[in-house]
Write an enzyme that holds these catalytic residues in place. Sequence first.
Site, short mmCIF file in Angstrom:
data_model
loop_
_atom_site.label_atom_id
_atom_site.label_comp_id
_atom_site.label_asym_id
_atom_site.label_seq_id
_atom_site.Cartn_x
_atom_site.Cartn_y
_atom_site.Cartn_z
NE ARG A 92 34.41 31.25 43.91
CZ ARG A 92 33.91 30.73 45.03
NH1 ARG A 92 33.94 31.43 46.15
NH2 ARG A 92 33.40 29.51 45.05
CB CYS A 108 34.17 22.55 45.27
SG CYS A 108 33.31 22.22 43.71
CG HIS A 154 37.49 25.09 43.68
ND1 HIS A 154 36.69 25.86 44.50
CD2 HIS A 154 36.66 24.55 42.76
CE1 HIS A 154 35.45 25.79 44.06
NE2 HIS A 154 35.39 25.01 43.01
CO CO Z 1 33.73 24.01 42.34
#
Ligand code: CO
Length: 215
Positions: A46, A101, A98
Amino acid sequence: MRVLKNLFDQNKKWAAAIKEERPDFFLNLSKQQNPEYLWIGCSDSRVPANQIVDVLPGEIFVHRNIANLVIHTDMNCLSVIQYAVDVLQVKHIIVCGHYGCGGIKAALDNKEHGLIDNWLLHIKDIYRCYQVKIDMLDTEEKRVNLLCELNVIRQVENVCHTTIVQNAWKNGQKLAVHGWIYSIEDGILHDMDVCVTNLNELSHTHRITQWQRYS
Ligand code: CO
């Protein structure tokens, strides 16, 4: 073609669409790459580097692994950094984590996940440094997200501590190392304001101050 025909079909459409808009795009790109940025990000499907910052092939040199770690002795990551800095002469290295995670989540639990547990030990080491602060938070989501941020900061430091980056700065090369974090929920990038641009910003313990020529 026996398998994954859909992906090959999509590829043809994608290449045709770009060629229609810019007929020489692939031909020019085949001659050289000249990216300004090295992106070190998570393998998470993603968080794709090019799409997030909306740039075409050729603009970002990319290294991705689980939880965007820069391990001092990881020859894979070090080779990418060395090639990007010395040969491609990128101007910016972006460590992009991010929120949410999976690697960070897994490092915070005490379950067994297989071989990857050895990789995740590097995140546990960071957790242990900030355990009091992290454990004070009242939800798992908040704890994971704080460790996601702290991990980015640590990995920016790790990039800066490499001999590659220190040598580049010593030689006057313009190079900035940035820490960013991406929110999967809304697609927005956040700058964590941990930009490092020269040797003087490194801690004394990790800064190389005495250089000699090896030959
Ligand atoms: Co990650």
